[in-house]
Design an enzyme around this catalytic site. Structure first.
Site, PDB file in Angstrom:
ATOM      1  N   ARG A  46      74.607  48.038  -0.122  1.00  0.00           N
ATOM      2  CA  ARG A  46      75.339  47.567   1.067  1.00  0.00           C
ATOM      3  C   ARG A  46      76.220  46.359   0.747  1.00  0.00           C
ATOM      4  O   ARG A  46      76.220  45.368   1.477  1.00  0.00           O
ATOM      5  CB  ARG A  46      74.370  47.206   2.197  1.00  0.00           C
ATOM      6  CG  ARG A  46      73.664  48.406   2.742  1.00  0.00           C
ATOM      7  CD  ARG A  46      73.658  48.363   4.250  1.00  0.00           C
ATOM      8  NE  ARG A  46      72.555  49.136   4.781  1.00  0.00           N
ATOM      9  CZ  ARG A  46      72.213  49.150   6.049  1.00  0.00           C
ATOM     10  NH1 ARG A  46      72.858  48.411   6.910  1.00  0.00           N
ATOM     11  NH2 ARG A  46      71.227  49.898   6.461  1.00  0.00           N
ATOM     12  N   ARG A  50      78.948  43.174   6.875  1.00  0.00           N
ATOM     13  CA  ARG A  50      79.211  42.068   7.807  1.00  0.00           C
ATOM     14  C   ARG A  50      79.162  40.671   7.217  1.00  0.00           C
ATOM     15  O   ARG A  50      79.609  39.729   7.858  1.00  0.00           O
ATOM     16  CB  ARG A  50      78.231  42.172   8.986  1.00  0.00           C
ATOM     17  CG  ARG A  50      78.538  43.358   9.876  1.00  0.00           C
ATOM     18  CD  ARG A  50      77.372  43.710  10.749  1.00  0.00           C
ATOM     19  NE  ARG A  50      76.286  44.234   9.932  1.00  0.00           N
ATOM     20  CZ  ARG A  50      75.145  44.717  10.418  1.00  0.00           C
ATOM     21  NH1 ARG A  50      74.944  44.695  11.705  1.00  0.00           N
ATOM     22  NH2 ARG A  50      74.225  45.194   9.613  1.00  0.00           N
ATOM     23  N   ARG A  59      86.474  45.311  11.334  1.00  0.00           N
ATOM     24  CA  ARG A  59      85.543  45.808  12.365  1.00  0.00           C
ATOM     25  C   ARG A  59      85.898  45.339  13.773  1.00  0.00           C
ATOM     26  O   ARG A  59      85.466  45.950  14.759  1.00  0.00           O
ATOM     27  CB  ARG A  59      84.110  45.368  12.016  1.00  0.00           C
ATOM     28  CG  ARG A  59      83.367  46.334  11.123  1.00  0.00           C
ATOM     29  CD  ARG A  59      82.813  47.541  11.900  1.00  0.00           C
ATOM     30  NE  ARG A  59      81.529  47.270  12.510  1.00  0.00           N
ATOM     31  CZ  ARG A  59      81.285  47.261  13.801  1.00  0.00           C
ATOM     32  NH1 ARG A  59      82.252  47.507  14.650  1.00  0.00           N
ATOM     33  NH2 ARG A  59      80.085  47.018  14.257  1.00  0.00           N
ATOM     34  N   ASP A  95      77.473  56.236   5.980  1.00  0.00           N
ATOM     35  CA  ASP A  95      76.089  55.958   6.366  1.00  0.00           C
ATOM     36  C   ASP A  95      75.234  57.193   6.134  1.00  0.00           C
ATOM     37  O   ASP A  95      75.739  58.325   6.197  1.00  0.00           O
ATOM     38  CB  ASP A  95      76.014  55.544   7.843  1.00  0.00           C
ATOM     39  CG  ASP A  95      74.690  54.850   8.120  1.00  0.00           C
ATOM     40  OD1 ASP A  95      74.583  53.646   7.825  1.00  0.00           O
ATOM     41  OD2 ASP A  95      73.743  55.517   8.576  1.00  0.00           O
ATOM     42  N   TYR A 172      64.758  59.714  11.024  1.00  0.00           N
ATOM     43  CA  TYR A 172      65.641  59.317  12.128  1.00  0.00           C
ATOM     44  C   TYR A 172      65.862  60.481  13.092  1.00  0.00           C
ATOM     45  O   TYR A 172      65.950  60.288  14.301  1.00  0.00           O
ATOM     46  CB  TYR A 172      66.989  58.826  11.592  1.00  0.00           C
ATOM     47  CG  TYR A 172      66.934  57.436  11.008  1.00  0.00           C
ATOM     48  CD1 TYR A 172      66.975  56.315  11.839  1.00  0.00           C
ATOM     49  CD2 TYR A 172      66.834  57.229   9.645  1.00  0.00           C
ATOM     50  CE1 TYR A 172      66.915  55.030  11.314  1.00  0.00           C
ATOM     51  CE2 TYR A 172      66.777  55.951   9.110  1.00  0.00           C
ATOM     52  CZ  TYR A 172      66.817  54.854   9.952  1.00  0.00           C
ATOM     53  OH  TYR A 172      66.751  53.587   9.429  1.00  0.00           O
TER      54      TYR A 172
HETATM   55  O1  CP3 Z   1      78.138  49.144   0.949  1.00  0.00           O
HETATM   56  C1  CP3 Z   1      77.314  50.074   0.955  1.00  0.00           C
HETATM   57  O2  CP3 Z   1      76.187  49.985   0.406  1.00  0.00           O
HETATM   58  C2  CP3 Z   1      77.697  51.427   1.525  1.00  0.00           C
HETATM   59  C3  CP3 Z   1      77.419  51.682   2.856  1.00  0.00           C
HETATM   60  C4  CP3 Z   1      76.039  51.951   3.439  1.00  0.00           C
HETATM   61  C5  CP3 Z   1      75.777  51.695   4.807  1.00  0.00           C
HETATM   62  N1  CP3 Z   1      74.558  52.188   5.113  1.00  0.00           N
HETATM   63  C6  CP3 Z   1      76.718  51.047   5.727  1.00  0.00           C
HETATM   64  C7  CP3 Z   1      76.224  50.475   6.991  1.00  0.00           C
HETATM   65  C8  CP3 Z   1      74.894  52.545   2.907  1.00  0.00           C
HETATM   66  C9  CP3 Z   1      74.610  52.969   1.462  1.00  0.00           C
HETATM   67  C10 CP3 Z   1      73.964  52.697   3.985  1.00  0.00           C
HETATM   68  C11 CP3 Z   1      72.660  53.340   3.827  1.00  0.00           C
HETATM   69  C12 CP3 Z   1      71.734  53.332   4.968  1.00  0.00           C
HETATM   70  N2  CP3 Z   1      72.012  53.417   6.310  1.00  0.00           N
HETATM   71  C13 CP3 Z   1      70.315  53.345   4.828  1.00  0.00           C
HETATM   72  C14 CP3 Z   1      69.569  53.394   3.513  1.00  0.00           C
HETATM   73  C15 CP3 Z   1      69.556  52.113   2.799  1.00  0.00           C
HETATM   74  C16 CP3 Z   1      68.920  50.985   3.541  1.00  0.00           C
HETATM   75  O3  CP3 Z   1      69.642  49.991   3.768  1.00  0.00           O
HETATM   76  O4  CP3 Z   1      67.755  51.111   3.861  1.00  0.00           O
HETATM   77  C17 CP3 Z   1      69.764  53.383   6.117  1.00  0.00           C
HETATM   78  C18 CP3 Z   1      68.285  53.382   6.475  1.00  0.00           C
HETATM   79  C19 CP3 Z   1      70.842  53.433   7.049  1.00  0.00           C
HETATM   80  C20 CP3 Z   1      70.755  53.557   8.527  1.00  0.00           C
HETATM   81  C21 CP3 Z   1      71.426  52.453   9.232  1.00  0.00           C
HETATM   82  N3  CP3 Z   1      72.791  52.233   9.233  1.00  0.00           N
HETATM   83  C22 CP3 Z   1      70.829  51.456  10.028  1.00  0.00           C
HETATM   84  C23 CP3 Z   1      69.335  51.327  10.291  1.00  0.00           C
HETATM   85  C24 CP3 Z   1      71.856  50.644  10.508  1.00  0.00           C
HETATM   86  C25 CP3 Z   1      71.734  49.526  11.498  1.00  0.00           C
HETATM   87  C26 CP3 Z   1      71.163  48.307  10.896  1.00  0.00           C
HETATM   88  C27 CP3 Z   1      72.255  47.372  10.495  1.00  0.00           C
HETATM   89  O5  CP3 Z   1      72.248  46.918   9.333  1.00  0.00           O
HETATM   90  O6  CP3 Z   1      73.087  47.093  11.373  1.00  0.00           O
HETATM   91  C28 CP3 Z   1      73.067  51.118   9.952  1.00  0.00           C
HETATM   92  C29 CP3 Z   1      74.424  50.542  10.177  1.00  0.00           C
HETATM   93  C30 CP3 Z   1      75.231  50.243   8.974  1.00  0.00           C
HETATM   94  N4  CP3 Z   1      75.363  51.049   7.884  1.00  0.00           N
HETATM   95  C31 CP3 Z   1      76.055  49.097   8.798  1.00  0.00           C
HETATM   96  C32 CP3 Z   1      76.691  49.235   7.559  1.00  0.00           C
HETATM   97  C33 CP3 Z   1      77.697  48.310   6.921  1.00  0.00           C
HETATM   98  C34 CP3 Z   1      76.280  47.984   9.812  1.00  0.00           C
HETATM   99  C35 CP3 Z   1      77.398  48.451  10.686  1.00  0.00           C
HETATM  100  C36 CP3 Z   1      78.221  47.397  11.349  1.00  0.00           C
HETATM  101  O7  CP3 Z   1      77.871  47.014  12.484  1.00  0.00           O
HETATM  102  O8  CP3 Z   1      79.274  46.982  10.827  1.00  0.00           O
END
Ligand code: CP3
Length: 368
Positions: A46, A50, A59, A95, A172
């Protein structure tokens, strides 16, 4: 479309993009093959997100899912961390919950509540309602974003595509959101195991197609996130989850790109993955690297490389000295591995300090 596959560089050969992606010296790919890289490879789970003001700027005008579906903007935020930091890989901005959103479920991200999937899968009839997407037709944006991102990478940087592993995505889909107890997952597993395994099989099938599309578009390595792997009793994980994951991983080998597998939430289920043909095992921050290595060796895993595993919150709240010490410890613990890719042991958080991230990279590459 690539015209052929080059076994030496492990890359699809796209004649029009040769100068951009075909390089025998990509430190991350060398390490993933268990070879000595030209420098210590590093990237961060990630790494786009943010904690970067330039991400917040984009965003402001674009919802998260619209950003994932906008190839040009997704490529832009994928490249943002590489402009700031000297990293060895880009991971495509998307995602793990994009696939269910194309299988008939509605995905929303409520502010402060994380992801929500409509009509959770809790019965045989719920499972029947799902469909397998045609990725090239229904959702070409991730592939397009990968192709676009490649234009901004140097010859030494690796483009990583990814997906959630079937169990984590299924969690999920069954819970309908994140969960602390995984009660609905266990209800389905314990009361209707054939529906549970049916969902995993369907996910394995569509995940393979999804990742195949990403490799066609230019992904040079793939990562599978099994973030919630540690939520099941190890024996249940082995019996109900590993067989489907194994089929998926065998199929992914036919794409001839290295595979990084992340098993979240503790080292316990590393014991259960001995049958998986993994190139790189990504270790979460809870398990010391040397302990993970001894488990992988004991179980006879064919892994070639280990990835991880700093606690990402150290990059939010740690002192400079603590960050440097953790980097040195991880390097020392991983020194018995055939190769090591430095990373965090879970995704970076919005509170991450870009300054501490830079310090971690400086320490990693400083001559010791
Ligand atoms: O830069 C990177 O690594 C690539 C992008 C990436 C995202 N999600 C972007 C994201 C990757 C590889 C993921 C994987 C992901 N998503 C996982 C597995 C890895 C981990 O972190 O456990 C899981 C469980 C998710 C599911 C998910 N997506 C959740 C639970 C959330 C909300 C929690 C949070 O951090 O806000 C997301 C949203 C998400 N995915 C964001 C990003 C950048 C935040 C979105 C935003 O509001 O800008």
């Amino acid at each position: 479309m690539p015209s052929q596959y080059d076994k030496r560089t492990l890359l699809w050969v796209y004649p029009e993009r040769m100068s951009m992606c075909a390089s025998p010296d990509k430190p991350l790919l060398s390490a993933a093959m268990g070879q000595q890289p030209s420098r210590y490879p590093a990237w961060f789970l990630r790494q786009a997100g943010r904690y970067l003001p330039e991400y917040q700027e984009i965003r402001k005008n674009l919802d998260f899912l619209d950003l994932c579906r906008n190839a040009e903007k997704a490529a832009e935020v994928t490249l943002q961390p590489l402009r700031r930091f000297d990293l060895d890989a880009a991971i495509i901005f998307s995602d793990i919950l994009i696939p269910p959103a194309h299988m008939g479920m509605t995905l929303t991200f409520d502010k402060g509540h994380g992801p929500v999937l409509s009509h959770p899968v809790r019965s045989a009839s719920d499972l029947k309602r799902l469909r397998l997407p045609d990725w090239e037709k229904d959702a070409p944006h991730t592939g397009q974003a990968i192709t676009e991102t490649l234009k901004g990478l140097t010859a030494s940087q690796t483009m990583i595509g990814f997906a959630g592993a079937p169990f984590t995505v299924a969690s999920y889909m069954i819970e309908g959101s994140g969960s602390r107890t995984f009660s609905e997952v266990k209800k389905l597993l314990f009361s209707e195991p054939q529906v549970f395994t049916g969902l995993l099989s369907m996910l394995a099938e569509t995940t393979f197609e999804y990742l195949k599309m990403q490799v066609r578009a230019g992904a040079q390595a793939l990562m599978l996130f099994d973030t919630w792997a540690g939520q099941l009793f190890a024996g249940d994980y082995r019996k109900y989850v590993v067989p489907t994951t194994e089929v998926l991983i065998r199929e992914l080998q036919s794409l001839s790109v290295p595979l990084i597998y992340y098993s979240g939430q503790g080292g316990e289920n590393l014991h259960e993955i001995s049958s998986l043909q993994l190139d790189v095992v990504a270790v979460d921050w809870r398990t010391p690297m040397n302990r993970a290595l001894s488990v992988l060796k004991d179980i006879g895993s064919p892994f070639k490389c280990i990835q991880g595993n700093m606690d990402p919150l150290l990059l939010s709240w740690g002192t400079e000295a603590a960050v440097r010490a953790a980097v040195r410890r991880i390097k020392a613990e991983a020194s018995a591995a055939p190769a090591h890719i430095f990373n965090v042991g879970h995704g970076l958080l919005p509170t991450t300090s870009p300054k501490l991230l830079q310090i971690a990279l400086d320490e990693l590459r400083s001559p010791s």
